[in-house]
Design a protein around this motif. Sequence first.
Motif, PDB file in Angstrom:
ATOM      1  N   PRO A  95       0.825  -1.229   0.000  1.00 38.70           N
ATOM      2  CA  PRO A  95       0.000   0.000   0.000  1.00 38.70           C
ATOM      3  C   PRO A  95       0.852   1.270   0.000  1.00 38.70           C
ATOM      4  CG  PRO A  95      -0.817  -1.582   1.619  1.00 38.70           C
ATOM      5  CD  PRO A  95       0.496  -2.096   1.146  1.00 38.70           C
ATOM      6  N   LEU A  96       2.006   1.217   0.660  1.00 37.85           N
ATOM      7  CA  LEU A  96       2.884   2.391   0.692  1.00 37.85           C
ATOM      8  C   LEU A  96       3.491   2.641  -0.689  1.00 37.85           C
ATOM      9  CD1 LEU A  96       4.749   1.684   4.076  1.00 37.85           C
ATOM     10  CD2 LEU A  96       2.695   3.065   3.695  1.00 37.85           C
ATOM     11  N   TYR A  97       3.896   1.555  -1.361  1.00 41.19           N
ATOM     12  CA  TYR A  97       4.442   1.689  -2.713  1.00 41.19           C
ATOM     13  C   TYR A  97       3.381   2.229  -3.677  1.00 41.19           C
ATOM     14  CZ  TYR A  97       8.429  -1.130  -1.134  1.00 41.19           C
ATOM     15  OH  TYR A  97       9.538  -1.610  -0.471  1.00 41.19           O
ATOM     16  N   THR A  98       2.137   1.776  -3.487  1.00 43.33           N
ATOM     17  CA  THR A  98       1.045   2.250  -4.350  1.00 43.33           C
ATOM     18  C   THR A  98       0.819   3.748  -4.147  1.00 43.33           C
ATOM     19  OG1 THR A  98      -0.039   0.085  -4.301  1.00 43.33           O
ATOM     20  CG2 THR A  98      -1.398   1.981  -4.913  1.00 43.33           C
ATOM     21  N   LYS A  99       0.815   4.195  -2.887  1.00 38.48           N
ATOM     22  CA  LYS A  99       0.634   5.619  -2.581  1.00 38.48           C
ATOM     23  C   LYS A  99       1.795   6.430  -3.150  1.00 38.48           C
ATOM     24  CE  LYS A  99      -1.682   8.853  -0.365  1.00 38.48           C
ATOM     25  NZ  LYS A  99      -3.070   9.216  -0.730  1.00 38.48           N
ATOM     26  N   ARG A 100       3.006   5.897  -3.041  1.00 39.36           N
ATOM     27  CA  ARG A 100       4.177   6.585  -3.597  1.00 39.36           C
ATOM     28  C   ARG A 100       4.032   6.740  -5.108  1.00 39.36           C
ATOM     29  NH1 ARG A 100       9.806   3.538  -2.873  1.00 39.36           N
ATOM     30  NH2 ARG A 100       8.886   2.219  -4.505  1.00 39.36           N
ATOM     31  N   TYR A 101       3.588   5.680  -5.771  1.00 33.11           N
ATOM     32  CA  TYR A 101       3.388   5.730  -7.222  1.00 33.11           C
ATOM     33  C   TYR A 101       2.388   6.823  -7.590  1.00 33.11           C
ATOM     34  CZ  TYR A 101       1.414   4.447 -11.745  1.00 33.11           C
ATOM     35  OH  TYR A 101       0.928   4.487 -13.039  1.00 33.11           O
ATOM     36  N   LYS A 159      13.427   9.513 -18.035  1.00 31.97           N
ATOM     37  CA  LYS A 159      12.460  10.476 -17.512  1.00 31.97           C
ATOM     38  C   LYS A 159      11.033   9.943 -17.609  1.00 31.97           C
ATOM     39  CE  LYS A 159      15.197  14.653 -18.403  1.00 31.97           C
ATOM     40  NZ  LYS A 159      15.311  15.904 -19.183  1.00 31.97           N
ATOM     41  N   TYR A 160      10.815   8.953 -18.483  1.00 31.76           N
ATOM     42  CA  TYR A 160       9.486   8.369 -18.648  1.00 31.76           C
ATOM     43  C   TYR A 160       9.252   7.178 -17.721  1.00 31.76           C
ATOM     44  CZ  TYR A 160       9.063  11.198 -22.883  1.00 31.76           C
ATOM     45  OH  TYR A 160       8.996  12.246 -23.771  1.00 31.76           O
ATOM     46  N   LEU A 161      10.220   6.867 -16.880  1.00 30.64           N
ATOM     47  CA  LEU A 161      10.075   5.745 -15.946  1.00 30.64           C
ATOM     48  C   LEU A 161       9.104   6.124 -14.832  1.00 30.64           C
ATOM     49  CD1 LEU A 161      10.978   2.934 -15.020  1.00 30.64           C
ATOM     50  CD2 LEU A 161      12.969   3.991 -13.934  1.00 30.64           C
ATOM     51  N   LYS A 162       8.025   5.339 -14.683  1.00 30.42           N
ATOM     52  CA  LYS A 162       6.963   5.657 -13.724  1.00 30.42           C
ATOM     53  C   LYS A 162       7.096   4.903 -12.408  1.00 30.42           C
ATOM     54  CE  LYS A 162       3.381   4.581 -16.195  1.00 30.42           C
ATOM     55  NZ  LYS A 162       1.942   4.466 -16.543  1.00 30.42           N
ATOM     56  N   ASP A 163       7.647   3.669 -12.484  1.00 21.15           N
ATOM     57  CA  ASP A 163       7.691   2.852 -11.277  1.00 21.15           C
ATOM     58  C   ASP A 163       8.642   1.674 -11.496  1.00 21.15           C
ATOM     59  OD1 ASP A 163       7.078   2.205  -8.689  1.00 21.15           O
ATOM     60  OD2 ASP A 163       5.113   1.338  -9.107  1.00 21.15           O
ATOM     61  N   ILE A 164       9.179   1.152 -10.394  1.00 21.89           N
ATOM     62  CA  ILE A 164       9.983  -0.071 -10.428  1.00 21.89           C
ATOM     63  C   ILE A 164       9.466  -0.991  -9.334  1.00 21.89           C
ATOM     64  CG2 ILE A 164      12.295  -1.072 -10.460  1.00 21.89           C
ATOM     65  CD1 ILE A 164      13.456   1.697 -10.828  1.00 21.89           C
ATOM     66  N   LYS A 165       9.240  -2.237  -9.677  1.00 19.42           N
ATOM     67  CA  LYS A 165       8.774  -3.234  -8.711  1.00 19.42           C
ATOM     68  C   LYS A 165       9.653  -4.480  -8.803  1.00 19.42           C
ATOM     69  CE  LYS A 165       3.863  -1.897  -8.847  1.00 19.42           C
ATOM     70  NZ  LYS A 165       2.484  -2.408  -9.064  1.00 19.42           N
ATOM     71  N   ASP A 171      10.076 -20.990  -9.352  1.00 20.90           N
ATOM     72  CA  ASP A 171      10.436 -22.096 -10.236  1.00 20.90           C
ATOM     73  C   ASP A 171      11.002 -21.569 -11.549  1.00 20.90           C
ATOM     74  OD1 ASP A 171      10.777 -24.599 -11.256  1.00 20.90           O
ATOM     75  OD2 ASP A 171       8.653 -24.921 -11.767  1.00 20.90           O
ATOM     76  N   PRO A 172      12.311 -21.424 -11.647  1.00 16.04           N
ATOM     77  CA  PRO A 172      13.321 -21.691 -10.619  1.00 16.04           C
ATOM     78  C   PRO A 172      13.409 -20.539  -9.624  1.00 16.04           C
ATOM     79  CG  PRO A 172      14.368 -20.895 -12.608  1.00 16.04           C
ATOM     80  CD  PRO A 172      12.906 -21.037 -12.936  1.00 16.04           C
ATOM     81  N   LYS A 173      14.162 -20.734  -8.555  1.00 18.45           N
ATOM     82  CA  LYS A 173      14.315 -19.709  -7.523  1.00 18.45           C
ATOM     83  C   LYS A 173      14.995 -18.472  -8.097  1.00 18.45           C
ATOM     84  CE  LYS A 173      12.783 -21.852  -3.774  1.00 18.45           C
ATOM     85  NZ  LYS A 173      11.683 -21.312  -2.946  1.00 18.45           N
ATOM     86  N   GLY A 174      14.603 -17.311  -7.590  1.00 20.97           N
ATOM     87  CA  GLY A 174      15.218 -16.072  -8.048  1.00 20.97           C
ATOM     88  C   GLY A 174      14.304 -14.890  -7.814  1.00 20.97           C
ATOM     89  N   PHE A 175      14.488 -13.845  -8.598  1.00 23.27           N
ATOM     90  CA  PHE A 175      13.623 -12.670  -8.465  1.00 23.27           C
ATOM     91  C   PHE A 175      13.523 -11.952  -9.806  1.00 23.27           C
ATOM     92  CE2 PHE A 175      17.873 -11.115  -7.576  1.00 23.27           C
ATOM     93  CZ  PHE A 175      17.937  -9.868  -8.164  1.00 23.27           C
ATOM     94  N   LYS A 176      12.473 -11.129  -9.921  1.00 16.96           N
ATOM     95  CA  LYS A 176      12.210 -10.409 -11.170  1.00 16.96           C
ATOM     96  C   LYS A 176      12.031  -8.927 -10.875  1.00 16.96           C
ATOM     97  CE  LYS A 176       8.198 -10.839 -13.307  1.00 16.96           C
ATOM     98  NZ  LYS A 176       7.102 -11.345 -14.169  1.00 16.96           N
ATOM     99  N   LEU A 177      12.667  -8.084 -11.681  1.00 10.01           N
ATOM    100  CA  LEU A 177      12.500  -6.638 -11.614  1.00 10.01           C
ATOM    101  C   LEU A 177      11.591  -6.198 -12.754  1.00 10.01           C
ATOM    102  CD1 LEU A 177      16.243  -5.637 -11.072  1.00 10.01           C
ATOM    103  CD2 LEU A 177      14.468  -5.636  -9.316  1.00 10.01           C
ATOM    104  N   GLU A 178      10.692  -5.242 -12.473  1.00 10.98           N
ATOM    105  CA  GLU A 178       9.791  -4.708 -13.497  1.00 10.98           C
ATOM    106  C   GLU A 178       9.923  -3.186 -13.539  1.00 10.98           C
ATOM    107  OE1 GLU A 178       5.953  -7.555 -13.743  1.00 10.98           O
ATOM    108  OE2 GLU A 178       6.201  -6.543 -11.813  1.00 10.98           O
ATOM    109  N   PHE A 179      10.173  -2.656 -14.733  1.00 14.52           N
ATOM    110  CA  PHE A 179      10.312  -1.223 -14.944  1.00 14.52           C
ATOM    111  C   PHE A 179       9.131  -0.741 -15.788  1.00 14.52           C
ATOM    112  CE2 PHE A 179      14.379  -3.037 -14.137  1.00 14.52           C
ATOM    113  CZ  PHE A 179      15.148  -2.077 -13.507  1.00 14.52           C
ATOM    114  N   ILE A 288      19.186  -2.330  -7.198  1.00 10.17           N
ATOM    115  CA  ILE A 288      17.833  -1.822  -7.505  1.00 10.17           C
ATOM    116  C   ILE A 288      16.808  -2.457  -6.581  1.00 10.17           C
ATOM    117  CG2 ILE A 288      16.018  -1.755  -9.268  1.00 10.17           C
ATOM    118  CD1 ILE A 288      18.292  -1.602 -11.358  1.00 10.17           C
ATOM    119  N   ARG A 289      16.924  -3.759  -6.362  1.00 13.31           N
ATOM    120  CA  ARG A 289      15.961  -4.482  -5.516  1.00 13.31           C
ATOM    121  C   ARG A 289      16.059  -4.075  -4.051  1.00 13.31           C
ATOM    122  NH1 ARG A 289      17.260 -10.641  -4.383  1.00 13.31           N
ATOM    123  NH2 ARG A 289      18.899  -9.507  -3.263  1.00 13.31           N
TER     124      ARG A 289
END
Length: 374
Positions: A95-101, A159-165, A171-179, A288-289
């Motif tokens: 919810p805090l990230y959503t408000k920040r966005y 400058k057009y970057l709105k958010d990063i999550k 499967d497999p283990k790891g993480f994903k960044l979304e711009f 970034i994460r």
Amino acid sequence: MSENDQFDMSEIAANLPAAAAALSAEDRAGLVNALKSKLQNLAGQHTDILETLSPNVRKRVEVLRELQSQHDELEAKFLEERAALEAKYQKLYEPLYTKRYEIVNGVVDVEGITGESPMEQGEENAPKEKGVPNFWLTAMKTNEVLAEEITERDDGALKYLKDIKWCRIDDPKGFKLEFFFDTNPYFKNTVLTKTYHMIDEDEPILEKAIGTEIEWYPGKCLTQKLLKKKPRKGSKNAKPITKTENCESFFNFFSPPQVPEDDDDLDEDTADELQNQMEQDYDIGSTIRDKIIPHAVSWFTGEAVQEDEFEAIGEDDEDEGEDDEDEDEDEEDEDDDEDDEEEGKKPSAGAKKSGRSASIEGQQGERPAECKQQ
């Protein structure tokens, strides 16, 4: 080796990490054999050590092994509960990230905003500012690791970057960044992703990274530049010769280094270079994460820099201490050499030994490069 120490191939295969699921049957079989060989070697060493112990000491070691087993069970439980706790708080952050966005992108406004006109701001015909312009670009460029990756040419697109999550993957283990990007004149994509597949999440061992293929508009690609060469005088072809060349850009982050399928052909230098590239790529992704996404506001204002600077000062002090020791040793060696020259004799065996000791100590003092997960 006793029957209890024999290894069951099917049991090993069943307990392979999730990251191995993407391997072919042949590769999995090879991995199982490698694990089996490693375990057999370790078991052999373990048996040899126990056999050298006296009966009383061996009994004490058996009790210690039981304590170690209890510790390992508690550690496994800790890791399980930690993962659950992280997942719990990640939901509380949302919810805090959503408000920040919403505030950053002008979806909602905050209380106390006055309706200043462009004339009051001293700017005629200036458009009304929405949200916080260049929020993510400023936050990223304030971080030392990311600032090295962002070029002036990248500024316009970022400058057009709105958010990063980010999110974990299982499967497999790891993480994903979304711009997430607003509509822009550089590329068609509205979301660029970077996915890291890990062999071991707790000890960050990177298997591979996958990035989005960017759909650049004609003439807008930031990862390549167009070079024009004038034709030679007297040449029949009067048109300039053009060619494209890869160039530095933050957007190279979405084209990560890849390990070739047949890595036997890699020489040692190429393999070292590839490893360094993968470690650097992981360092950017984990920064970034772990730093930018949760503390973006502090990076935007510059407050987060102070904490990083204090950490860097501590590391620099350690390095300076090591350098001072090396300089003192070098001065002692030079004094020894000068004494030997004055006496007109060859260096003594003691001086040679001293030189070797300094060299070894210097090598041990160097800190190996690490791939850190923060």
